[in-house]
Design a protein around this motif. Structure first.
Motif: not given
Length: 433
Positions: A286-308
């Motif tokens: 759940e934490a990783a999904i929320k981080a991937a959805a966080n638009r305040e994060l840089p796109n590269a970091e969101r993509a990394e959380w998506g992978e996780k």
């Protein structure tokens, strides 16, 4: 005496191009076993996976007939790399797909001088590419000797398959293929390579790694490593907390009564906080999904959380098929890919996951027309009774982006999709607009 103007034939336009043909193994047989909706979804997923990769390597799609693509490239090297990227991308997709959803594609490539006419190409190089496709195995990238001689061998590994007599082609054609990874570029491939392992993409992401992440679903080449990294971070935090507690207990001091009172109050707050953490804190997924959805994060970091997140979902053996698809759908929504989320929710509903039905109902109000249309189709196909009100609203009011079909645009009509779904629910009797 009248002058006679000699007729001059229009100049014949030709070009030296690499021709790529792809198709899905056994597609014709599958169409007879599946519904029209299932076939349409299969082709939609197929196109979403392949089209970005053709474009990423400079390909120009000339024809798309059913499950088959005909694509031209100015560079034979780029053509082969696109085929490798396609097979690795499909390998990733098939890891989470059911047997009925698998996509096994073959890729065949030839190069030569072709005749250009409007939006099409003609000539023997095209015919040879089509014939080579007929002998190509699923999951493979086959190409002719002409491609082998023209391509950059420092970028593309190769191994000869053999000489073939192809129907309608006067001479035998020597055919090559891309061998399975891992590679040692610059060194010749061994004569008898070991059997490829299923633990990694067949071509080692050699070509797929060149494609921008924004064009792909974040999957990651090593899901186990991703899960391990997240797990280690959580374990490290736990060790830090227990180390602090242990250090505090080892201190020898005699507190005053006031300190005892203050300490008791602080301990109560800590226990409340810990209890709240255990009850309310998100799971790693759940934490990783929320981080991937966080638009305040840089796109590269969101993509990394998506992978996780995707890695954790794949590694969790306790998840049911419906829960797995439900989580993947939420991840796709968080990554702003709602149409892909709908497909995961469809599979989740099929597996009995009620939460997916709720999300599909919510998506009936989405601002993008194809998302509304797809959600309505799924809810109707599975006869989700709780979707009645949302479907009635959509059938009455529609939404943004409704378009009539044209010659080059299939258009979108979510209102009609909602009406069809209501018919399936038995609410309307064959009503059409």
């Amino acid at each position: 005496m009248e002058s006679v103007t000699a007729y001059t034939a229009p100049a014949l336009k030709t070009a030296n191009l690499a021709i790529v043909f792809t198709d899905i193994q056994g597609f014709s047989e599958r169409t007879s076993r599946q519904t029209l909706e299932e076939n349409e979804r299969l082709l939609r997923v197929h196109n979403e996976l392949l089209v970005p990769l053709f474009k990423a390597f400079g390909g120009r799609i000339l024809k798309s007939i059913g499950d088959a693509f005909m694509v031209t490239f100015e560079s034979p090297t780029q053509a082969v790399l696109s085929g490798m990227a396609i097979q690795d991308r499909l390998w990733q997709y098939n890891q989470a797909a059911s047997e009925a959803e698998r996509l096994d594609v073959r890729v065949a490539i030839n190069v030569g001088e072709v005749r250009l006419e409007e939006q099409d190409v003609f000539g023997e190089p095209v015919n040879i590419a089509a014939r080579v496709e007929s002998i190509t195995e699923a999951g493979e990238v086959f190409f002719t000797e002409a491609v082998y001689l023209a391509m950059n061998k420092a970028e593309v590994p190769s191994r000869e398959v053999g000489l073939f007599e192809l129907k309608g082609i006067p001479s035998k054609i020597r055919v090559f293929r891309v061998p399975r990874g891992p590679y040692r570029m610059g060194a010749p491939a061994p004569e008898a390579p070991p059997e490829p392992t299923l633990e990694r993409p067949p071509f080692g992401n050699l070509a797929l790694s060149r494609v921008p992440e924004s064009m792909l679903v974040a999957t990651g080449p090593d899901l186990a490593t991703t899960a391990a990294q997240v797990g280690e971070r959580l374990a490290q935090r736990t060790r830090t907390v227990f180390h602090a507690v242990k250090t505090h207990r080892q201190r020898r001091w005699r507190p005053s009564p006031r300190a005892l009172m203050a300490g008791g109050a602080a301990l109560a707050l800590v226990l409340l906080a810990v209890g709240g953490f255990l009850l309310l804190h998100d799971s790693p997924v759940e934490a990783a999904i929320k981080a991937a959805a966080n638009r305040e994060l840089p796109n590269a970091e969101r993509a990394e959380w998506g992978e996780k997140a995707r890695g954790l979902i794949a590694e969790d053996k306790e998840l049911s098929a419906g829960e797995r698809r439900w989580l993947l759908g939420r991840l796709e929504e968080g990554l702003q890919r709602p149409e892909r989320a709908v497909e995961h929710y469809r599979l989740a509903v099929k597996a009995g996951e009620e939460r997916a039905s709720e999300r599909l109902i919510a998506l009936l109000d989405h601002e993008v027309c194809p998302v509304r249309r797809e959600a309505a189709e799924v809810l109707g196909a599975f006869r989700v009774a709780s979707a009645r009100e949302g479907l009635e609203t959509l059938a009455k009011k529609g939404g943004d982006g409704e378009k009539k079909p044209s010659l080059f645009d299939p258009g979108c009509n979510s209102r009609e999709a909602a009406e069809r779904a209501l018919v399936q629910l038995g609410q309307l009797r064959g009503s059409t607009r």
